[in-house]
Design an enzyme around this catalytic site. Structure first.
Site, mmCIF file in Angstrom:
data_model
loop_
_atom_site.group_PDB
_atom_site.id
_atom_site.type_symbol
_atom_site.label_atom_id
_atom_site.label_comp_id
_atom_site.label_asym_id
_atom_site.label_seq_id
_atom_site.Cartn_x
_atom_site.Cartn_y
_atom_site.Cartn_z
ATOM 1 C CE LYS A 13 46.118 48.194 31.611
ATOM 2 N NZ LYS A 13 45.464 48.410 32.925
ATOM 3 N NE ARG A 88 46.271 42.095 34.466
ATOM 4 C CZ ARG A 88 45.218 42.491 33.775
ATOM 5 N NH1 ARG A 88 45.293 42.735 32.498
ATOM 6 N NH2 ARG A 88 44.057 42.634 34.376
ATOM 7 N NE ARG A 127 36.601 49.682 34.903
ATOM 8 C CZ ARG A 127 37.754 49.101 34.601
ATOM 9 N NH1 ARG A 127 38.664 49.757 33.911
ATOM 10 N NH2 ARG A 127 38.021 47.871 35.005
ATOM 11 N NE ARG A 154 35.701 44.749 33.972
ATOM 12 C CZ ARG A 154 36.963 44.976 33.611
ATOM 13 N NH1 ARG A 154 37.251 45.870 32.682
ATOM 14 N NH2 ARG A 154 37.950 44.325 34.194
HETATM 15 P P1 AMP Z 1 41.229 43.661 32.577
HETATM 16 O O1 AMP Z 1 40.018 43.986 31.770
HETATM 17 O O2 AMP Z 1 42.504 43.845 31.800
HETATM 18 O O3 AMP Z 1 41.269 44.377 33.903
HETATM 19 O O4 AMP Z 1 41.170 42.092 32.906
HETATM 20 C C1 AMP Z 1 40.101 41.535 33.638
HETATM 21 C C2 AMP Z 1 40.516 40.184 34.203
HETATM 22 O O5 AMP Z 1 40.854 39.301 33.117
HETATM 23 C C3 AMP Z 1 41.755 40.201 35.088
HETATM 24 O O6 AMP Z 1 41.468 40.545 36.420
HETATM 25 C C4 AMP Z 1 42.239 38.754 34.951
HETATM 26 O O7 AMP Z 1 41.431 37.878 35.715
HETATM 27 C C5 AMP Z 1 41.960 38.469 33.481
HETATM 28 N N1 AMP Z 1 43.115 38.836 32.622
HETATM 29 C C6 AMP Z 1 43.182 39.831 31.696
HETATM 30 N N2 AMP Z 1 44.385 39.857 31.099
HETATM 31 C C7 AMP Z 1 45.109 38.857 31.673
HETATM 32 C C8 AMP Z 1 46.439 38.380 31.505
HETATM 33 N N3 AMP Z 1 47.296 38.954 30.629
HETATM 34 N N4 AMP Z 1 46.841 37.321 32.272
HETATM 35 C C9 AMP Z 1 46.015 36.732 33.150
HETATM 36 N N5 AMP Z 1 44.750 37.143 33.368
HETATM 37 C C10 AMP Z 1 44.289 38.196 32.639
#
Ligand code: AMP
Length: 208
Positions: A13, A88, A127, A154
């Site tokens: 994404k 989410r 990654r 990460r």
């Molecule tokens: P991502 O980079 O989108 O994979 O997000 C990394 C982490 O941030 C996720 O595993 C969640 O812990 C938190 N996170 C990101 N977006 C959301 C969201 N919309 N709602 C809740 N937690 C989020």
């Protein structure tokens, strides 16, 4: 162009969003990036969010929703936005609809970048992310191919957390595919192909 990007973590994404932003000048709103910046900056939000992120759990809705509302209000997002990693879950999706309605705006489409879970596990394990610019690469990139910055893994891309993130995706986020299909705005691309091919399909799906 007001778009929501859907897809499992690691589906690509962010990569597709970066391409759209470069070509069409819309705002890229990644809640993961915003939360990681808050953690790095040691803000109150960052301190609260860190433990959920490290465990691969969702950060509580109220924290994330406030963050997105603030970001949507900024000037660059008024021209159009790509939401990446938000919503989410259904609560976030319903709240997004009502907040956009208050702003007299709406979503044009929800774009699903579709990738099988087995492929996701492989991708996330290798990654690497640039500390300086956020570029997403692989374990083969010794330094960032985009800016020369340091590449790191990460914490939530480590094996212990990956399965939990996928479980959370299946349970909380994947029902949004039906949510947006029901609204008649879902489009989908096969994300298990080279980035350029996926991007060509993304543009076609969005009518660009
Ligand atoms: P991502 O980079 O989108 O994979 O997000 C990394 C982490 O941030 C996720 O595993 C969640 O812990 C938190 N996170 C990101 N977006 C959301 C969201 N919309 N709602 C809740 N937690 C989020």
């Amino acid at each position: 162009m007001n778009i929501v990007l859907l897809g499992a973590p690691g589906a690509g994404k962010g990569t597709q969003a970066q391409r759209l932003v470069a070509d069409y000048g819309v705002a890229h709103i990644s809640t993961g990036d915003l939360l990681r910046a808050a953690v790095k900056g040691g803000t109150e939000l960052g301190v609260k969010a860190k433990k959920y992120m490290d465990a691969g759990e969702l950060v509580p809705d109220e924290l994330v929703i406030d963050l997105v509302k603030e970001r949507l209000d900024q000037d660059d997002a008024k021209k159009g936005f790509i939401l990446d990693g938000f919503p989410r879950n259904t609560t976030q999706a319903v709240t997004l609809d009502s907040e956009l309605a208050k702003m007299e705006r709406s979503l044009d489409c929800a774009l699903l970048v579709d990738v099988e879970p087995a492929v996701i596990v492989k991708r996330l394990s290798s990654r690497r992310t640039c500390r300086a610019c956020g570029y997403t690469g692989t374990a083969a990139d010794a330094v960032c191919p985009s800016c020369g910055g340091e590449m790191y893994q990460r914490d939530d891309d480590k094996p212990a957390t990956i399965q939990n993130r996928l479980d959370v995706y299946e349970k909380s986020t994947s029902p949004l595919v039906e949510y947006y299909r029901g609204k008649g705005i879902l489009v989908s691309v096969d994300g298990d192909r080279p980035v350029d091919e996926v991007y060509a399909d993304v543009k076609e799906a969005l009518g660009l």
